[in-house]
Design a protein around this motif. Structure first.
Motif, PDB file in Angstrom:
ATOM      1  N   GLN A  22       0.805  -1.220   0.000  1.00 24.10           N
ATOM      2  CA  GLN A  22       0.000   0.000   0.000  1.00 24.10           C
ATOM      3  C   GLN A  22       0.843   1.278   0.000  1.00 24.10           C
ATOM      4  O   GLN A  22       0.294   2.370   0.029  1.00 24.10           O
ATOM      5  CB  GLN A  22      -0.936  -0.007   1.216  1.00 24.10           C
ATOM      6  N   GLY A  23       2.161   1.130  -0.036  1.00 23.31           N
ATOM      7  CA  GLY A  23       3.046   2.284  -0.050  1.00 23.31           C
ATOM      8  C   GLY A  23       4.124   2.121  -1.097  1.00 23.31           C
ATOM      9  O   GLY A  23       3.958   1.388  -2.084  1.00 23.31           O
ATOM     10  N   ASP A  42      -2.615   0.140  -3.222  1.00 19.82           N
ATOM     11  CA  ASP A  42      -3.080   1.488  -2.903  1.00 19.82           C
ATOM     12  C   ASP A  42      -3.661   2.107  -4.163  1.00 19.82           C
ATOM     13  O   ASP A  42      -2.940   2.639  -4.999  1.00 19.82           O
ATOM     14  CB  ASP A  42      -1.947   2.344  -2.342  1.00 19.82           C
ATOM     15  N   ASP A  43      -4.979   2.033  -4.296  1.00 15.62           N
ATOM     16  CA  ASP A  43      -5.622   2.528  -5.506  1.00 15.62           C
ATOM     17  C   ASP A  43      -5.721   4.049  -5.549  1.00 15.62           C
ATOM     18  O   ASP A  43      -6.136   4.622  -6.555  1.00 15.62           O
ATOM     19  CB  ASP A  43      -7.026   1.925  -5.634  1.00 15.62           C
ATOM     20  N   SER A  44      -5.337   4.713  -4.457  1.00 10.64           N
ATOM     21  CA  SER A  44      -5.477   6.168  -4.397  1.00 10.64           C
ATOM     22  C   SER A  44      -4.244   6.909  -4.888  1.00 10.64           C
ATOM     23  O   SER A  44      -4.289   8.131  -5.083  1.00 10.64           O
ATOM     24  CB  SER A  44      -5.788   6.605  -2.962  1.00 10.64           C
ATOM     25  N   GLU A  45      -3.123   6.198  -5.072  1.00 13.16           N
ATOM     26  CA  GLU A  45      -1.919   6.872  -5.545  1.00 13.16           C
ATOM     27  C   GLU A  45      -1.107   5.947  -6.432  1.00 13.16           C
ATOM     28  O   GLU A  45      -1.232   4.714  -6.379  1.00 13.16           O
ATOM     29  CB  GLU A  45      -1.052   7.338  -4.370  1.00 13.16           C
ATOM     30  N   ALA A  46      -0.265   6.542  -7.284  1.00 11.80           N
ATOM     31  CA  ALA A  46       0.585   5.771  -8.186  1.00 11.80           C
ATOM     32  C   ALA A  46       1.753   5.170  -7.419  1.00 11.80           C
ATOM     33  O   ALA A  46       2.382   5.836  -6.598  1.00 11.80           O
ATOM     34  CB  ALA A  46       1.095   6.656  -9.315  1.00 11.80           C
ATOM     35  N   GLN A  47       2.018   3.902  -7.678  1.00  5.31           N
ATOM     36  CA  GLN A  47       3.148   3.211  -7.072  1.00  5.31           C
ATOM     37  C   GLN A  47       4.115   2.798  -8.176  1.00  5.31           C
ATOM     38  O   GLN A  47       3.705   2.480  -9.295  1.00  5.31           O
ATOM     39  CB  GLN A  47       2.671   1.979  -6.295  1.00  5.31           C
ATOM     40  N   THR A  48       5.415   2.780  -7.850  1.00  8.43           N
ATOM     41  CA  THR A  48       6.441   2.495  -8.845  1.00  8.43           C
ATOM     42  C   THR A  48       7.411   1.436  -8.326  1.00  8.43           C
ATOM     43  O   THR A  48       7.821   1.471  -7.175  1.00  8.43           O
ATOM     44  CB  THR A  48       7.236   3.770  -9.198  1.00  8.43           C
ATOM     45  N   SER A  66      -7.052   1.108 -11.569  1.00 10.16           N
ATOM     46  CA  SER A  66      -6.085   2.009 -10.946  1.00 10.16           C
ATOM     47  C   SER A  66      -4.650   1.512 -11.118  1.00 10.16           C
ATOM     48  O   SER A  66      -3.701   2.307 -11.036  1.00 10.16           O
ATOM     49  CB  SER A  66      -6.396   2.187  -9.457  1.00 10.16           C
ATOM     50  N   ASN A  69      -2.163   3.270 -13.391  1.00  8.80           N
ATOM     51  CA  ASN A  69      -1.446   4.467 -12.939  1.00  8.80           C
ATOM     52  C   ASN A  69      -0.115   4.133 -12.276  1.00  8.80           C
ATOM     53  O   ASN A  69       0.673   5.039 -11.981  1.00  8.80           O
ATOM     54  CB  ASN A  69      -2.313   5.251 -11.948  1.00  8.80           C
ATOM     55  N   ASP A  70       0.122   2.853 -12.005  1.00  6.92           N
ATOM     56  CA  ASP A  70       1.372   2.424 -11.384  1.00  6.92           C
ATOM     57  C   ASP A  70       2.435   2.216 -12.457  1.00  6.92           C
ATOM     58  O   ASP A  70       2.158   2.327 -13.655  1.00  6.92           O
ATOM     59  CB  ASP A  70       1.131   1.146 -10.575  1.00  6.92           C
TER      60      ASP A  70
END
Length: 221
Positions: A22-23, A42-48, A66, A69-70
């Motif tokens: 999630q982070g 974590d569907d609320s922010e882009a993860q890389t 979502s 967006n990663d």
């Protein structure tokens, strides 16, 4: 396993289960992957995930809109324990090859979403893992090698865009099983020790350019 902050994969492997990250996700060069499923959770922010030389990734699941967006960025050729683009995914597959090869191990490749996936570098399968497509469009790279005991090509739906790529059947026994007929541009059969590629009964393989029979057998089911 749920990781609510930073997931740091330095060394060793995760052999089973699911990791919901999630982070931020950090993968070190000595990490050995494993068959555990790794989710961008974590569907609320882009993860890389930046993949460095020597690093291996677990079984990657893309299962929601979502996830488009990663990012998975290959900074070196690498091994995934599997890649599953599920029917719940939509959008652009978030993998940047940067000229590096991807090899799939243990869990193979599944395309079940109505999306396009077009690897821009060699896309290989080791240890007998399978190519499985039921939806979407797969655009073949310059070369795709299915090797090991297995390395089956199974397509029940979607579109396989052969482009000008070469599909190589290597290693031991494998099966070609499609929805009646499929077209490849180039095909190479290179199976040592008398191993064979079995074309499932009722199926047809069309090779639009060059068929190279280096070693091994072709059998009908």
């Amino acid at each position: 396993m749920v990781v609510s902050n930073t997931l740091t994969l330095t060394d060793g492997l995760v052999a089973s289960g699911t990791i919901d990250a999630q982070g931020a996700i950090s993968v070190g060069s000595a990490f050995d992957g494993g068959t555990a499923r790794l989710n961008f959770a974590d569907d609320s922010e882009a993860q890389t995930i930046n993949v460095t030389s020597g690093a291996k990734l677990p079984y990657i699941y893309l299962d929601s809109a979502s996830d488009a967006n990663d990012s998975i960025i290959l900074n070196a050729s690498t091994e995934f324990y599997g890649l599953n683009i599920t029917s719940g995914f939509s959008g652009t597959v978030p993998i940047t090859f940067n000229g590096n090869n991807m090899t799939l191990n243990a869990s193979g490749f599944t395309l079940a979403a109505n999306v396009t996936f077009a690897p821009t570098s060699p896309f290989d399968f080791s240890n007998g893992v399978d190519f499985t497509q039921s939806d979407g469009t797969f655009t073949a790279p310059a070369s795709m090698t299915l090797s090991g005991d297995g390395g089956n090509f199974t397509k029940s739906g979607g579109t396989f865009n052969e482009g000008t790529g070469t599909v190589i059947f290597a290693g031991q026994h494998s099966t070609y099983d499609v929805a009646t007929t499929e077209t490849f541009y180039n095909v190479t059969l290179n199976k040592t020790g008398g191993w064979q590629l079995t074309v499932t009964s009722g199926d047809t393989m069309v090779v639009s350019n060059t068929l190279t029979l280096t070693d091994g057998l072709v059998a009908s089911g």
